[in-house]
Design a protein around this motif. Structure first.
Motif, PDB file in Angstrom:
ATOM      1  N   THR A 235       0.842  -1.196   0.000  1.00  0.00           N
ATOM      2  CA  THR A 235       0.000   0.000   0.000  1.00  0.00           C
ATOM      3  C   THR A 235       0.879   1.250   0.000  1.00  0.00           C
ATOM      4  OG1 THR A 235      -0.119  -0.215   2.405  1.00  0.00           O
ATOM      5  CG2 THR A 235      -2.007  -1.030   1.150  1.00  0.00           C
ATOM      6  N   ASN A 236       2.182   1.046  -0.095  1.00  0.00           N
ATOM      7  CA  ASN A 236       3.122   2.166  -0.032  1.00  0.00           C
ATOM      8  C   ASN A 236       3.486   2.581  -1.462  1.00  0.00           C
ATOM      9  OD1 ASN A 236       6.102   2.936  -0.277  1.00  0.00           O
ATOM     10  ND2 ASN A 236       5.681   3.323   1.876  1.00  0.00           N
ATOM     11  N   PRO A 237       3.232   3.847  -1.841  1.00  0.00           N
ATOM     12  CA  PRO A 237       3.447   4.257  -3.237  1.00  0.00           C
ATOM     13  C   PRO A 237       4.853   3.942  -3.750  1.00  0.00           C
ATOM     14  CG  PRO A 237       2.253   5.970  -2.067  1.00  0.00           C
ATOM     15  CD  PRO A 237       2.632   4.929  -1.036  1.00  0.00           C
ATOM     16  N   ALA A 238       5.876   4.186  -2.945  1.00  0.00           N
ATOM     17  CA  ALA A 238       7.247   3.936  -3.422  1.00  0.00           C
ATOM     18  C   ALA A 238       7.471   2.441  -3.630  1.00  0.00           C
ATOM     19  CB  ALA A 238       8.260   4.497  -2.419  1.00  0.00           C
ATOM     20  N   ARG A 239       6.950   1.637  -2.734  1.00  0.00           N
ATOM     21  CA  ARG A 239       7.153   0.180  -2.894  1.00  0.00           C
ATOM     22  C   ARG A 239       6.285  -0.380  -4.024  1.00  0.00           C
ATOM     23  NH1 ARG A 239       8.058   0.768   2.719  1.00  0.00           N
ATOM     24  NH2 ARG A 239       5.928   0.244   3.354  1.00  0.00           N
ATOM     25  N   ILE A 240       5.120   0.215  -4.246  1.00  0.00           N
ATOM     26  CA  ILE A 240       4.296  -0.213  -5.396  1.00  0.00           C
ATOM     27  C   ILE A 240       5.107  -0.014  -6.684  1.00  0.00           C
ATOM     28  CG2 ILE A 240       2.268   0.443  -6.781  1.00  0.00           C
ATOM     29  CD1 ILE A 240       0.788   0.956  -4.087  1.00  0.00           C
ATOM     30  N   ARG A 241       5.783   1.124  -6.776  1.00  0.00           N
ATOM     31  CA  ARG A 241       6.601   1.388  -7.975  1.00  0.00           C
ATOM     32  C   ARG A 241       7.834   0.475  -8.025  1.00  0.00           C
ATOM     33  NH1 ARG A 241       5.032   5.632 -11.063  1.00  0.00           N
ATOM     34  NH2 ARG A 241       3.320   6.774 -10.081  1.00  0.00           N
ATOM     35  N   GLU A 242       8.448   0.328  -6.868  1.00  0.00           N
ATOM     36  CA  GLU A 242       9.649  -0.531  -6.810  1.00  0.00           C
ATOM     37  C   GLU A 242       9.310  -1.938  -7.326  1.00  0.00           C
ATOM     38  OE1 GLU A 242      11.410  -0.748  -2.843  1.00  0.00           O
ATOM     39  OE2 GLU A 242      12.021  -2.819  -3.238  1.00  0.00           O
ATOM     40  N   ASN A 243       8.161  -2.454  -6.915  1.00  0.00           N
ATOM     41  CA  ASN A 243       7.800  -3.822  -7.276  1.00  0.00           C
ATOM     42  C   ASN A 243       7.476  -3.958  -8.761  1.00  0.00           C
ATOM     43  OD1 ASN A 243       8.169  -4.396  -4.610  1.00  0.00           O
ATOM     44  ND2 ASN A 243       5.993  -4.436  -4.081  1.00  0.00           N
ATOM     45  N   ALA A 244       7.121  -2.850  -9.392  1.00  0.00           N
ATOM     46  CA  ALA A 244       6.835  -2.893 -10.831  1.00  0.00           C
ATOM     47  C   ALA A 244       8.110  -2.727 -11.652  1.00  0.00           C
ATOM     48  CB  ALA A 244       5.846  -1.785 -11.189  1.00  0.00           C
ATOM     49  N   ASP A 245       9.208  -2.468 -10.971  1.00  0.00           N
ATOM     50  CA  ASP A 245      10.458  -2.174 -11.658  1.00  0.00           C
ATOM     51  C   ASP A 245      11.332  -3.439 -11.686  1.00  0.00           C
ATOM     52  OD1 ASP A 245      12.267  -0.619 -12.916  1.00  0.00           O
ATOM     53  OD2 ASP A 245      12.896   0.522 -11.144  1.00  0.00           O
ATOM     54  N   ALA A 246      10.764  -4.484 -12.216  1.00  0.00           N
ATOM     55  CA  ALA A 246      11.477  -5.772 -12.239  1.00  0.00           C
ATOM     56  C   ALA A 246      11.549  -6.317 -13.662  1.00  0.00           C
ATOM     57  CB  ALA A 246      10.746  -6.765 -11.327  1.00  0.00           C
ATOM     58  N   PHE A 247      11.375  -5.402 -14.633  1.00  0.00           N
ATOM     59  CA  PHE A 247      11.283  -5.866 -16.020  1.00  0.00           C
ATOM     60  C   PHE A 247      12.532  -5.540 -16.834  1.00  0.00           C
ATOM     61  CE2 PHE A 247       6.990  -5.800 -14.474  1.00  0.00           C
ATOM     62  CZ  PHE A 247       6.461  -6.972 -15.011  1.00  0.00           C
ATOM     63  N   ASP A 248      13.470  -4.799 -16.260  1.00  0.00           N
ATOM     64  CA  ASP A 248      14.624  -4.396 -17.063  1.00  0.00           C
ATOM     65  C   ASP A 248      15.930  -4.983 -16.533  1.00  0.00           C
ATOM     66  OD1 ASP A 248      14.597  -2.967 -14.765  1.00  0.00           O
ATOM     67  OD2 ASP A 248      15.055  -1.022 -15.685  1.00  0.00           O
ATOM     68  N   PHE A 249      15.839  -6.135 -15.907  1.00  0.00           N
ATOM     69  CA  PHE A 249      17.068  -6.880 -15.581  1.00  0.00           C
ATOM     70  C   PHE A 249      16.693  -8.348 -15.634  1.00  0.00           C
ATOM     71  CE2 PHE A 249      16.830  -8.610 -11.149  1.00  0.00           C
ATOM     72  CZ  PHE A 249      15.579  -8.129 -10.799  1.00  0.00           C
ATOM     73  N   ALA A 250      17.701  -9.214 -15.651  1.00  0.00           N
ATOM     74  CA  ALA A 250      17.405 -10.649 -15.778  1.00  0.00           C
ATOM     75  C   ALA A 250      18.288 -11.438 -14.828  1.00  0.00           C
ATOM     76  CB  ALA A 250      17.641 -11.084 -17.220  1.00  0.00           C
ATOM     77  N   LEU A 251      17.732 -12.523 -14.359  1.00  0.00           N
ATOM     78  CA  LEU A 251      18.504 -13.480 -13.565  1.00  0.00           C
ATOM     79  C   LEU A 251      19.008 -14.544 -14.528  1.00  0.00           C
ATOM     80  CD1 LEU A 251      15.851 -13.769 -10.708  1.00  0.00           C
ATOM     81  CD2 LEU A 251      18.012 -12.498 -10.614  1.00  0.00           C
ATOM     82  N   ASP A 252      20.273 -14.936 -14.396  1.00  0.00           N
ATOM     83  CA  ASP A 252      20.768 -15.987 -15.298  1.00  0.00           C
ATOM     84  C   ASP A 252      20.507 -17.361 -14.667  1.00  0.00           C
ATOM     85  OD1 ASP A 252      22.794 -16.526 -13.470  1.00  0.00           O
ATOM     86  OD2 ASP A 252      24.267 -15.288 -14.517  1.00  0.00           O
ATOM     87  N   SER A 253      20.887 -18.410 -15.394  1.00  0.00           N
ATOM     88  CA  SER A 253      20.523 -19.752 -14.910  1.00  0.00           C
ATOM     89  C   SER A 253      21.212 -20.075 -13.586  1.00  0.00           C
ATOM     90  CB  SER A 253      20.822 -20.812 -15.971  1.00  0.00           C
ATOM     91  OG  SER A 253      22.139 -20.664 -16.399  1.00  0.00           O
ATOM     92  N   ASP A 254      22.405 -19.542 -13.361  1.00  0.00           N
ATOM     93  CA  ASP A 254      23.058 -19.761 -12.059  1.00  0.00           C
ATOM     94  C   ASP A 254      22.273 -19.074 -10.934  1.00  0.00           C
ATOM     95  OD1 ASP A 254      25.036 -21.208 -13.248  1.00  0.00           O
ATOM     96  OD2 ASP A 254      26.484 -19.544 -13.321  1.00  0.00           O
ATOM     97  N   ASP A 255      21.808 -17.858 -11.211  1.00  0.00           N
ATOM     98  CA  ASP A 255      21.002 -17.145 -10.209  1.00  0.00           C
ATOM     99  C   ASP A 255      19.728 -17.939  -9.896  1.00  0.00           C
ATOM    100  OD1 ASP A 255      22.741 -14.928 -10.267  1.00  0.00           O
ATOM    101  OD2 ASP A 255      21.577 -13.928 -11.837  1.00  0.00           O
ATOM    102  N   MET A 256      19.081 -18.419 -10.954  1.00  0.00           N
ATOM    103  CA  MET A 256      17.809 -19.138 -10.754  1.00  0.00           C
ATOM    104  C   MET A 256      18.057 -20.399  -9.921  1.00  0.00           C
ATOM    105  SD  MET A 256      15.370 -17.319 -12.156  1.00  0.00           S
ATOM    106  CE  MET A 256      13.923 -18.330 -12.466  1.00  0.00           C
ATOM    107  N   ALA A 257      19.153 -21.104 -10.234  1.00  0.00           N
ATOM    108  CA  ALA A 257      19.454 -22.330  -9.489  1.00  0.00           C
ATOM    109  C   ALA A 257      19.778 -22.005  -8.032  1.00  0.00           C
ATOM    110  CB  ALA A 257      20.615 -23.068 -10.149  1.00  0.00           C
ATOM    111  N   ALA A 258      20.535 -20.930  -7.833  1.00  0.00           N
ATOM    112  CA  ALA A 258      20.892 -20.554  -6.455  1.00  0.00           C
ATOM    113  C   ALA A 258      19.638 -20.202  -5.657  1.00  0.00           C
ATOM    114  CB  ALA A 258      21.869 -19.369  -6.476  1.00  0.00           C
ATOM    115  N   LEU A 259      18.707 -19.509  -6.302  1.00  0.00           N
ATOM    116  CA  LEU A 259      17.468 -19.145  -5.600  1.00  0.00           C
ATOM    117  C   LEU A 259      16.663 -20.395  -5.259  1.00  0.00           C
ATOM    118  CD1 LEU A 259      16.538 -15.947  -7.636  1.00  0.00           C
ATOM    119  CD2 LEU A 259      17.045 -16.034  -5.188  1.00  0.00           C
ATOM    120  N   GLU A 260      16.595 -21.313  -6.206  1.00  0.00           N
ATOM    121  CA  GLU A 260      15.865 -22.567  -5.938  1.00  0.00           C
ATOM    122  C   GLU A 260      16.454 -23.304  -4.736  1.00  0.00           C
ATOM    123  OE1 GLU A 260      15.026 -26.125  -8.565  1.00  0.00           O
ATOM    124  OE2 GLU A 260      14.709 -24.476  -9.973  1.00  0.00           O
ATOM    125  N   GLY A 261      17.755 -23.149  -4.558  1.00  0.00           N
ATOM    126  CA  GLY A 261      18.433 -23.812  -3.441  1.00  0.00           C
ATOM    127  C   GLY A 261      18.041 -23.254  -2.076  1.00  0.00           C
TER     128      GLY A 261
END
Ligand code: NDP
Length: 276
Positions: A235-261
Motif C-alpha cells: 500500500t506504499n506508493p514507493a514500494r508499489i513502484r519498486e515492485n513494478a520495476d522488475a522488467f529491465d534486468f534478468a537473472l541468469d541460470s546460475d542465479d535461478m538455481a541458487a534461488l531454488e536452493g
C-alpha cells in the motif's frame, strides 16, 4: 522482452497481466483505494482481491475513479470458505460483483479447497463462467491431490491455480507446479515477497546487490522468469513502484538455481498441504 504490460494467455484464451497488485491486509476504504490508484498510475493493470479481504468496495471505487478504462484492468476476486456450495457460491459471486460495482470480474477463484463442498462450488463457478459473470474461473490453494479430484468431475479446467510460491517453497511445491504446467493451468504466485520474512536473508540480499536491485525485485523477477503471474502486495506508493520495476534486468541460470536452493518449505499462511 517482458514488460509491465506483458500477459500470459490462459487456457481459455483470456490474457492476464503478469504482474498484479495484491490487496490482502490492505485496509478497507481509502488505504485500498489509494493503493489501487497508485498502482494503476504506475502502470499496473491487474488487481487481486477477495471477499475475505473486505476491500472489494474500495477496489471498485478506485477502478471507477481512475482514468484507466475498466476493460483495461484485470480484476480477480475469490469465493470465501463459508460461501461454498452450489447456490451459496452463486449468491456470493453476485454479492462480490455488487460490492465491486462491476458487471463481471476477469477471474473468480475458489479461495480454499473446503472439504465436502468444493465440488458443488466448482459447478457453480462453471455456471458463473457460462453466465458471463467471470471471464475465467480458477482455484487457489489447490495442491496436487485437490486438483486430481477436480479433474475427475470438472467440465471446465481451472484457468489458474493461485498458491504461495517463492524460492523458499518452490521445490517443496514442485508436484503441484508440474501438474499445473502439464495441464495448462496458469500459476499465480501469492506471498511472493514471503510477507517480508526473507527480504533480509543474506544470500538473497547478496544477489540483489549483485544486480543493483532490492530483494523484493529479485523475488518478483524470479517469479516472472518461472512464468508465474505474480501479485505482490503493497500500500506504499514507493514500494508499489519498486515492485513494478522488475522488467529491465534478468537473472541468469546460475542465479535461478541458487534461488531454488533456498527452499525451506516456507508457508507464511495456512498450509493447504494440511487440507483434506
Ligand atoms: P507479500 O509477499 O506480497 O508481502 C507483502 C508485505 O511486503 C507487506 O507487508 C508489504 O508492506 C511488504 N512489501 C511490499 N513491497 C515491498 C518492498 N518492495 N520492500 C519491502 N517490503 C515490501 O504478501 P501477501 O501475503 O500480501 O501476498 C500478496 C498477495 O497475494 C495478497 O495481497 C493477496 O492478493 C494474495 N494472497 C492470496 C492468498 C490466497 O490464499 N489465495 C493468500 C495470501 C496472499 P507495505 O504494504 O507496507 O509495502
Amino acid at each position: 522482452m517482458l514488460t509491465l504490460h506483458s500477459t500470459i494467455t490462459l487456457n481459455n484464451g483470456v490474457e492476464i497481466p503478469r504482474l498484479g497488485l495484491g490487496v490482502y491486509r490492505a485496509e478497507p476504504g481509502p488505504e485500498t483505494t489509494e493503493a489501487v490508484l497508485h498502482a494503476l498510475d504506475a502502470g499496473y493493470r491487474h488487481v487481486d482481491t477477495a471477499a475475505a479481504y473486505r476491500n472489494e468496495e474500495a477496489v471498485g471505487a478506485a477502478i471507477r475513479e481512475s482514468d484507466v478504462p475498466r476493460n483495461d484492468v484485470f480484476v480477480t476476486t475469490k469465493l470465501w470458505n463459508r460461501d461454498h456450495g452450489y447456490d451459496a457460491a452463486r449468491a456470493a459471486m453476485d454479492r462480490s460483483l455488487e460490492r465491486l460495482g462491476l458487471e463481471r470480474v476477469d477471474l473468480y477463484l475458489i479461495h480454499w479447497p473446503v472439504e465436502g463442498l468444493r465440488r458443488d462450488s466448482w459447478r457453480a463457478l462453471e455456471r458463473i463462467l457460462d453466465e458471463g459473470k467471470a471471464r475465467a474461473i480458477g482455484v487457489s490453494n489447490y495442491m496436487a491431490r485437490h486438483l486430481a479430484e477436480l479433474f475427475d468431475h470438472a467440465d471446465v479446467l481451472p484457468a489458474v491455480n493461485q498458491i504461495e510460491l517463492s524460492p523458499y517453497n518452490y521445490r517443496s511445491r514442485r508436484d503441484t507446479v508440474d501438474l499445473c504446467r502439464d495441464r495448462g493451468i496458469g500459476l499465480e504466485a501469492y506471498s511472493p515477497l514471503t510477507k517480508t520474512r526473507k527480504l533480509d536473508d543474506p544470500p538473497l540480499v547478496a544477489m540483489a546487490e549483485k544486480h543493483g536491485r532490492t530483494s523484493a525485485q529479485v523475488l518478483i523477477r524470479w517469479a516472472l522468469q518461472q512464468e508465474f503471474v505474480v501479485i505482490p502486495k503493497s500500500t506504499n506508493p514507493a514500494r508499489i513502484r519498486e515492485n513494478a520495476d522488475a522488467f529491465d534486468f534478468a537473472l541468469d541460470s546460475d542465479d535461478m538455481a541458487a534461488l531454488e536452493g533456498l527452499d525451506e518449505g516456507l508457508t507464511t499462511g495456512w498450509d493447504p498441504a494440511d487440507a483434506p
